[in-house]
Design a protein around this motif. Structure first.
Motif, short mmCIF file in Angstrom:
data_model
loop_
_atom_site.label_atom_id
_atom_site.label_comp_id
_atom_site.label_asym_id
_atom_site.label_seq_id
_atom_site.Cartn_x
_atom_site.Cartn_y
_atom_site.Cartn_z
N SER A 157 42.44 37.10 39.93
CA SER A 157 43.66 36.70 40.63
C SER A 157 43.45 35.39 41.37
O SER A 157 44.34 34.53 41.40
CB SER A 157 44.09 37.79 41.62
OG SER A 157 44.45 38.95 40.92
N ASP A 204 49.89 37.80 36.20
CA ASP A 204 48.81 38.59 36.78
C ASP A 204 49.12 40.07 36.57
O ASP A 204 49.98 40.64 37.25
CB ASP A 204 48.69 38.28 38.28
CG ASP A 204 47.35 38.75 38.85
OD1 ASP A 204 46.65 39.54 38.16
OD2 ASP A 204 47.01 38.33 39.98
N GLU A 205 48.41 40.67 35.62
CA GLU A 205 48.61 42.07 35.25
C GLU A 205 50.09 42.41 35.10
O GLU A 205 50.61 43.29 35.79
CB GLU A 205 47.96 42.98 36.29
CG GLU A 205 46.47 42.66 36.41
CD GLU A 205 45.74 43.68 37.27
OE1 GLU A 205 46.01 44.88 37.09
OE2 GLU A 205 44.89 43.26 38.09
MG LIG Z 1 43.83 40.70 40.88
#
Ligand SMILES: [Mg+2]
Ligand SMILES: Nc1ncnc2c1ncn2[C@@H]1O[C@H](COP(=O)(O)OP(=O)(O)OP(=O)(O)O)[C@@H](O)[C@H]1O
Lengths: 221, 401
Positions: A45, A166-167
């Protein structure tokens, strides 16, 4: 074109210094499709935030399309975010009081675009995500997959060159996760540079490049 | 970001929390209304007092025995008490061609009785010109007869309250009564009203000045009212009066001449200052409302921290975020002010419809000042939360839930 050289990112936690990224080098060509993978806390991240100009590295150089970004003033970085970068978050981050269309319109509003142009581009972005019938629904009236597709429409409505996710499927079930990934890959097929952070091996394998991280560094590419 | 977009975004953020917004608006509105209403009260009082003065008659001069000068000047060389102001002095004033009418006044209290009914009231001794100088009117009968002011005629003119108390609704004209131990005949009845600064003529009896002097056994006058020929001759009349009295008092300047203008000016200043003070105190409530706005905005910023992070991720500049939150605060302040001013005018209208005797008057500056102050507080107290939002770190803001 993205060029990272010797990127360092440290966090001071109490009297301890956490090295989130250490001496990281990475180059992404236009139209790349990269999956960033690795254990929790490995710095994925943090890397994505630096790529998205949301965070500044403590050392190193980050050139975006040839522009050295690390020493740019905040206003200029905001402008680059507005014009060249799209974000998709695990938690969607839609504004609950706004409709799907209004959420998608937000980046254009921030960029100060005229209303007519905004309407057209929002309609097009929603259409591309198959959300036209949902334009006037608020986020709480949409499914998780639909919400994430609204977020993708929002991230791409300004036609950025770089899309960071991000995910993006972290909060979704398999089927809607696949929908979202398909939508992202379709955009990549049109030339958008796509960087996806994921824990999902299955998703990682679909990417052209797999960047494995551990302890703030790239293990394998 | 375009200003209209900032405005609509801010408005939508406010409507998303109706209760909170309404409460803040109400606080702002009440504070603004308080400022406007209190200054309307002050202005109303000012006008009321000025009107009372005007009722005394225009181009009026009041002569008071003794020197009450505040402008400096030599204290009397010998510590003698000032001479009485006499009827002769009053009559002498008519020699000035700038003096039109003169009404000498003696005042005292005495018991007035008719049969078994009695009442302790103000007794005012004067002359025929008093009714014109004071601009009074009669409800019945006639006023004191003109003629030699030294003649102590046993006649009296009554105020409405006194007449009612003594004669129980019957006509008092021609009836007899006692004032102290002397007998008088009622020849006139004053019209209602006549309440004016310092003296309530409704509960008083007016008798010839010589009768009053005899009654109170006092040759000195309480005041002499002088009506000048015109507004422009007030100053020359005052000079003439001082000269005449000086000549009659062996060169001593031992009276004070008050012009109505000077009185008016003084009262005007005092009441104006009072109005400002009251409005200023009310403005504190505006500051309190401002703090409330700040509080609401701080809550709003902390609740919407992830939203601010998102806006920044989408490329919002610091000034966009600042503008959004400041606009919210300003909208609250403006809407509250408008509502408050409307509320104040409604209140003034209601009050004035209810109490016609005392009218509230909203001074022109009051709504303007209230609006300025409340928008100022909105800005001031909105600035801190807005700056906090604008300076949020986007990554941390996004991850705060
Ligand atoms: Mg992360
Ligand atoms: N704001 C911060 N303050 C202190 N430490 C931080 C901060 N942000 C990240 N870190 C630390 O930096 C390291 C990398 O964090 P990062 O969020 O990049 O990990 P990640 O790979 O995304 O993990 P996950 O898969 O759990 O999301 C972690 O040790 C984390 O605790």
């Amino acid at each position: 074109m993205i060029e990272l050289h010797g990127i360092e990112r440290r966090f001071q936690v109490g009297d301890q210094v956490v090295h989130a990224l250490r001496d990281l080098d990475l180059t992404l060509a236009d139209g790349d499709y990269a999956a960033v993978m690795g254990p929790s806390g490995s710095g994925k991240s943090t890397l994505l935030n630096i790529l998205g100009l949301l965070d500044r590295p403590d050392a190193g150089s980050y050139r975006l399309d040839g522009i050295e970004t690390t020493r740019l003033p905040e206003e200029r970085r905001a402008r680059l975010r507005r014009e060249r970068i799209g974000f998709v978050f695990q938690a969607f981050h839609l504004i609950p009081r706004l409709t799907a269309a209004e959420n998608v319109e937000l980046p254009l509003t921030l960029a100060g675009r005229p209303v007519r142009e905004r309407r057209q581009q929002v309609a097009a972005a929603l259409e591309a995500m198959g959300l036209t019938p949902r334009a006037d629904h608020r986020p709480d009236q949409l499914s998780g997959g639909q919400r994430q597709r609204v977020a993708i429409a929002r991230a791409t409505v300004t036609r950025p060159g770089l899309l960071l996710a991000d995910e993006p499927t972290g909060n979704l079930d398999r089927a809607s996760g696949d929908d979202v990934i398909a939508a992202l890959e379709a955009l990549n097929a049109q030339g958008l540079t796509l960087v996806v952070v994921t824990h999902d091996q299955h998703l990682g394998e679909r990417a052209r490049r797999r960047i494995h991280m551990d302890d703030g560094a790239v293990l394998a590419d | 970001m375009q200003p209209t977009d900032t405005l609509t975004s801010a408005a939508r953020a406010l409507t998303a929390h109706p209760t909170r917004t309404w409460l803040t608006l109400a606080a702002m509105a009440f504070a603004t209304a308080a400022v406007v209403l209190l200054s309307a009260l002050g202005e109303g009082a000012r006008r009321y007092v000025l009107d009372e003065f005007m009722q005394l008659g225009t181009h009026l001069l009041i002569i008071v025995p003794g020197r009450h000068e505040t402008t400096g000047g030599m204290p009397p060389l010998f510590g003698e008490t000032p001479r009485d102001l006499t009827l002769g002095d009053a009559q002498a004033l008519l020699r000035s061609r700038h003096v039109e009418r003169v009404a000498p006044i003696t005042v005292g209290a005495a018991e007035v009785s008719v049969g078994a009914l009695s009442r302790e009231v103000t007794i005012l001794g004067s002359t025929a010109d008093f009714i014109d100088v004071r601009r009074l009117t009669l409800a019945a009968g006639r006023f004191l007869p003109p003629g030699d002011p030294d003649r102590a005629l046993p006649v009296a003119v009554l105020g409405q309250t006194l007449a009612e108390a003594l004669f129980r609704g019957e006509s008092p004209i021609g009836r007899r009564l006692r004032i102290g131990d002397r007998r008088f005949r009622v020849i006139g009845l004053l019209s209602a009203g006549g309440v004016s600064l310092g003296s309530n003529l409704a509960d008083a009896a007016i008798i010839p000045v010589a009768s009053a002097q005899a009654l109170f056994d006092d040759p000195g006058l309480f005041r002499v009212l002088v009506q000048a020929g015109g507004r422009e001759s007030l100053d020359t009349a005052a000079d003439d009066i001082r000269a005449i009295i000086r000549a009659r008092h062996e060169g001593e300047d031992d009276v004070t001449v008050i012009t109505q203008d000077a009185l008016l000016g003084t009262f005007d200043r005092i009441l104006g200052a009072l109005t400002l003070a009251v409005a200023g105190i009310a403005a504190i409530s505006l500051a309190v409302a401002g703090v409330l706005i700040m509080n609401v905005m701080l809550v709003s910023v902390s609740q919407r921290t992830p939203e601010v992070g998102l806006l920044k991720a989408l490329g919002a500049r610091q000034r966009d975020v600042l503008g959004l939150f400041l606009t919210e605060a300003l909208l609250l302040a403006c809407a509250g002010t408008v509502a408050g001013i409307a509320l104040a005018y409604a209140g003034v209208w209601l009050f004035n419809a209810q109490f016609p005797a005392f009218q509230l008057v909203v001074p022109v500056w009051a709504p303007l000042a209230a609006a300025l102050v409340s928008i100022g507080t909105g800005l001031l107290f909105g600035l801190l939360p807005a700056r906090r939002a604008a300076r949020l770190d986007p990554v941390r803001a996004l991850n705060e839930a």
